[in-house]
Scaffold this motif. Structure first.
Motif, mmCIF file in Angstrom:
data_model
loop_
_atom_site.group_PDB
_atom_site.id
_atom_site.type_symbol
_atom_site.label_atom_id
_atom_site.label_comp_id
_atom_site.label_asym_id
_atom_site.label_seq_id
_atom_site.Cartn_x
_atom_site.Cartn_y
_atom_site.Cartn_z
ATOM 1 N N VAL A 118 3.309 -16.930 9.769
ATOM 2 C CA VAL A 118 4.571 -16.471 10.360
ATOM 3 C C VAL A 118 5.743 -16.978 9.517
ATOM 4 O O VAL A 118 6.713 -16.258 9.262
ATOM 5 C CB VAL A 118 4.704 -16.953 11.824
ATOM 6 N N GLY A 119 5.641 -18.221 9.068
ATOM 7 C CA GLY A 119 6.699 -18.790 8.239
ATOM 8 C C GLY A 119 6.817 -18.158 6.868
ATOM 9 O O GLY A 119 7.866 -18.265 6.221
ATOM 10 N N LEU A 120 5.778 -17.486 6.409
ATOM 11 C CA LEU A 120 5.793 -16.846 5.084
ATOM 12 C C LEU A 120 6.066 -15.350 5.156
ATOM 13 O O LEU A 120 6.113 -14.680 4.128
ATOM 14 C CB LEU A 120 4.439 -17.068 4.396
ATOM 15 N N MET A 121 6.288 -14.831 6.360
ATOM 16 C CA MET A 121 6.424 -13.382 6.550
ATOM 17 C C MET A 121 7.713 -12.823 5.968
ATOM 18 O O MET A 121 8.766 -13.426 6.074
ATOM 19 C CB MET A 121 6.397 -13.039 8.041
ATOM 20 N N THR A 182 8.852 -31.689 22.285
ATOM 21 C CA THR A 182 9.876 -32.553 21.707
ATOM 22 C C THR A 182 9.998 -32.317 20.210
ATOM 23 O O THR A 182 11.100 -32.230 19.658
ATOM 24 C CB THR A 182 9.527 -34.027 21.970
ATOM 25 N N LEU A 183 8.850 -32.178 19.551
ATOM 26 C CA LEU A 183 8.838 -32.030 18.094
ATOM 27 C C LEU A 183 9.394 -30.688 17.637
ATOM 28 O O LEU A 183 10.081 -30.619 16.609
ATOM 29 C CB LEU A 183 7.397 -32.192 17.599
ATOM 30 N N ALA A 184 9.123 -29.605 18.393
ATOM 31 C CA ALA A 184 9.554 -28.272 17.955
ATOM 32 C C ALA A 184 11.072 -28.168 17.805
ATOM 33 O O ALA A 184 11.564 -27.812 16.715
ATOM 34 C CB ALA A 184 9.031 -27.213 18.929
ATOM 35 N N PRO A 185 11.886 -28.482 18.848
ATOM 36 C CA PRO A 185 13.332 -28.416 18.638
ATOM 37 C C PRO A 185 13.832 -29.463 17.664
ATOM 38 O O PRO A 185 14.817 -29.232 16.941
ATOM 39 C CB PRO A 185 13.908 -28.630 20.044
ATOM 40 N N ALA A 186 13.152 -30.637 17.612
ATOM 41 C CA ALA A 186 13.572 -31.675 16.662
ATOM 42 C C ALA A 186 13.411 -31.197 15.222
ATOM 43 O O ALA A 186 14.259 -31.485 14.359
ATOM 44 C CB ALA A 186 12.759 -32.948 16.900
ATOM 45 N N THR A 187 12.330 -30.456 14.963
ATOM 46 C CA THR A 187 12.108 -29.931 13.607
ATOM 47 C C THR A 187 13.200 -28.945 13.225
ATOM 48 O O THR A 187 13.749 -28.991 12.115
ATOM 49 C CB THR A 187 10.729 -29.246 13.522
ATOM 50 N N PHE A 188 13.537 -28.033 14.149
ATOM 51 C CA PHE A 188 14.633 -27.106 13.888
ATOM 52 C C PHE A 188 15.952 -27.856 13.712
ATOM 53 O O PHE A 188 16.783 -27.508 12.878
ATOM 54 C CB PHE A 188 14.773 -26.107 15.039
ATOM 55 N N LEU A 189 16.157 -28.895 14.513
ATOM 56 C CA LEU A 189 17.398 -29.650 14.473
ATOM 57 C C LEU A 189 17.565 -30.352 13.128
ATOM 58 O O LEU A 189 18.618 -30.262 12.486
ATOM 59 C CB LEU A 189 17.396 -30.675 15.609
ATOM 60 N N VAL A 190 16.518 -31.050 12.686
ATOM 61 C CA VAL A 190 16.578 -31.769 11.408
ATOM 62 C C VAL A 190 16.739 -30.796 10.249
ATOM 63 O O VAL A 190 17.523 -31.021 9.330
ATOM 64 C CB VAL A 190 15.310 -32.629 11.232
ATOM 65 N N THR A 191 15.990 -29.690 10.300
ATOM 66 C CA THR A 191 16.102 -28.686 9.235
ATOM 67 C C THR A 191 17.512 -28.113 9.178
ATOM 68 O O THR A 191 18.085 -27.912 8.097
ATOM 69 C CB THR A 191 15.096 -27.549 9.469
ATOM 70 N N GLY A 192 18.089 -27.853 10.357
ATOM 71 C CA GLY A 192 19.419 -27.248 10.405
ATOM 72 C C GLY A 192 20.520 -28.154 9.908
ATOM 73 O O GLY A 192 21.569 -27.674 9.450
ATOM 74 N N PHE A 193 20.348 -29.485 9.993
ATOM 75 C CA PHE A 193 21.371 -30.407 9.523
ATOM 76 C C PHE A 193 21.601 -30.276 8.022
ATOM 77 O O PHE A 193 22.689 -30.548 7.515
ATOM 78 C CB PHE A 193 20.974 -31.853 9.840
ATOM 79 N N TYR A 203 16.503 -18.516 5.697
ATOM 80 C CA TYR A 203 15.197 -19.056 5.288
ATOM 81 C C TYR A 203 14.830 -20.384 5.961
ATOM 82 O O TYR A 203 13.659 -20.764 6.004
ATOM 83 C CB TYR A 203 15.154 -19.248 3.764
ATOM 84 N N GLY A 204 15.812 -21.093 6.507
ATOM 85 C CA GLY A 204 15.526 -22.409 7.076
ATOM 86 C C GLY A 204 14.584 -22.378 8.262
ATOM 87 O O GLY A 204 13.822 -23.326 8.484
ATOM 88 N N TRP A 205 14.611 -21.278 9.032
ATOM 89 C CA TRP A 205 13.729 -21.172 10.202
ATOM 90 C C TRP A 205 12.262 -21.168 9.824
ATOM 91 O O TRP A 205 11.391 -21.467 10.653
ATOM 92 C CB TRP A 205 14.045 -19.890 10.979
ATOM 93 N N ARG A 206 11.963 -20.864 8.552
ATOM 94 C CA ARG A 206 10.565 -20.809 8.109
ATOM 95 C C ARG A 206 9.931 -22.199 7.991
ATOM 96 O O ARG A 206 8.716 -22.350 8.121
ATOM 97 C CB ARG A 206 10.480 -20.105 6.753
#
Length: 449
Positions: A118-121, A182-193, A203-206
């Motif tokens: 999904v991340g490579l789509m 807990t990890l799922a939104p944290a991963t998006f949060l850290v990536t988004g910073f 591309y960051g959502w991937r």
């Protein structure tokens, strides 16, 4: 003092021919395997839920507009839930006939690889209508794998645990779900910073999808070192295996299969409402920023994790049924006041609503790992528990965010709250019709009905 002396004697006793310290070491390995597997399952599902709430409507369904695009994105989220009962039958069949270990390794691999893809789509802009079609195919694969994951992880822990602590050790299968939320939104949060909103949407959502490969590697390492469940091995060697576990389950325990599915409705209804639709509601209806919504999602995930822990722990003392009933009783009025409270508009109130919603989900989920495993006979336990669990996932996990996205803009949040309360009442009634299971013998014979 007498209780402490008895505990001291227990600590040096033999449990099924194995010293208690050796048994605890074994149970830590089993709990780790259950935890990591459900961590991967729920992480994969919930990063998709957050992506659906915040991005996928624009990326894969831009022609539909913001509102309809969000509904379409949640519909692809729901596709995987529809596939889950099929997965529970498929992998439950092999789990009840060939063994728990090999089946759990297979489900982990399929779930992890499809999530990474999904991340490579490519997006709609790159390959047109083929993009959402491929997305649906990958979601179906995720659903099939997830359908065989949680029940297998839960019953594997139950079948290996000492009877007085089955609720505690089985709780780790659900605790992985809390950690994932807990990890799922944290991963998006850290990536988004590290990037702008435009870059994150481009591309960051991937990144959260692709990094699931790390979890897969850890999960495989642990699961490949597991030993097969002794209860399953004994049943297979002395009683044989059923030709079609699903048919045998419905022939012998049809009532329990259906009631267990109803009893399980609250955890996915409240959990996926908090993890997916409430994130969208906070960002759109309340105007909260992406970072704020994701940060509150992390706190909500911690609340769910705490609910799982405390309810699973106390289910060994007070019983699975008692704890689940308490969660259901609280869920009914909370469903009715949730949206009116969120409409007050403050981020503090939204965060409180998120935490309470997720905590209720966790309290309902914590004892379920043991409760649903103990309900069914070893011969078809994997299939029956998985089928019941995934029927509830369709109603609660797929239906709740999708209906919330459709109903709330048209009829208001209170109308949807009434729907959620009705689901909670159904769950409450189903739990009342089931018996307490904490003292059941897992090797008992189920009479023909």
């Amino acid at each position: 003092m007498a209780r402490e002396s008895q505990q001291a004697l227990t600590d040096v006793s033999l449990i099924d021919g194995v010293r208690s310290d050796d048994n605890r070491s074994k149970m830590r390995r089993v709990a780790s395997a259950s935890f990591v597997g459900s961590l991967v399952e729920f992480y994969d599902f919930n990063i998709y839920g957050y992506a659906s709430a915040l991005f996928f409507g624009k990326i894969f369904f831009p022609a539909l507009g913001p509102a309809a695009g969000t509904v379409a994105a949640f519909a692809t989220l729901g596709v995987a839930f529809v596939a889950r009962p099929v997965g529970s039958i498929l992998f439950g069949h092999f789990g009840d006939r060939l063994g728990r270990k090999r089946t759990l390794v297979t489900t982990l691999l399929i779930m992890g690889v499809s999530t990474c893809l999904v991340g490579l789509m490519p997006t709609v802009e790159q390959i047109g209508v083929a993009a959402p079609i491929l997305l649906v195919v990958l979601r179906i694969l995720q659903g099939l794998a997830a359908g065989g994951e949680w029940a297998g992880a839960a019953l594997f822990a139950v079948e290996n645990a000492p009877a007085p602590k089955r609720g505690f050790w089985a709780m780790f299968a659900s605790l992985g779900g809390g950690a994932a939320l807990t990890l799922a939104p944290a991963t998006f949060l850290v990536t988004g910073f590290a990037m702008s909103d435009a870059d994150f949407a481009a591309y960051g959502w991937r990144i959260p999808f692709i990094t699931s490969l790390v979890l897969i590697a850890v999960g495989l390492y642990i699961r490949l070192r597991m030993e097969e469940s002794a209860i399953f091995t004994k049943e297979r060697d002395h009683g044989g295996v059923p030709r079609v576990p699903l048919l045998e389950a419905f022939r012998r325990q049809r009532r329990e299969v259906l009631l267990a599915g109803g009893a399980m409705i609250i955890p996915p209804s409240f959990g996926y409402l908090g993890a997916s639709y409430m994130s969208n509601y906070g960002a759109t209806a309340l105007g909260l920023g992406r970072t704020e919504v994701l940060a509150l999602g992390v706190i909500g995930g911690l609340a769910l994790t705490f609910g799982i822990w405390i309810s699973g722990f106390y289910s060994d003392r007070f019983g699975r049924r008692t704890i689940i009933l308490a969660a259901a009783i609280v869920a009914v009025p909370w469903a009715l006041v949730l949206f009116p409270l969120m409409k007050l508009g403050s981020s503090g109130m939204f965060g409180a609503c998120m935490c309470i919603t997720m905590f209720i989900s966790g309290c309902g989920l914590g004892p379920m790992s043991a409760f649903m495993s103990e309900l069914f006979h070893t011969r078809y336990r994997y299939t029956a528990a998985g089928f019941s669990y995934n029927i509830a996932q369709i109603i609660g996990g797929a239906g709740t965010p999708l209906l919330a996205a459709w109903m709330t803009p048209r009829f208001g949040g209170l109308t949807f709250g009434v729907y959620l309360a009705v689901l909670s009442v159904i769950s409450l009634v189903c739990v009342l019709k089931l018996s307490e299971t904490k003292d059941y013998d897992l090797s008992r014979n189920i009479p023909q009905s």
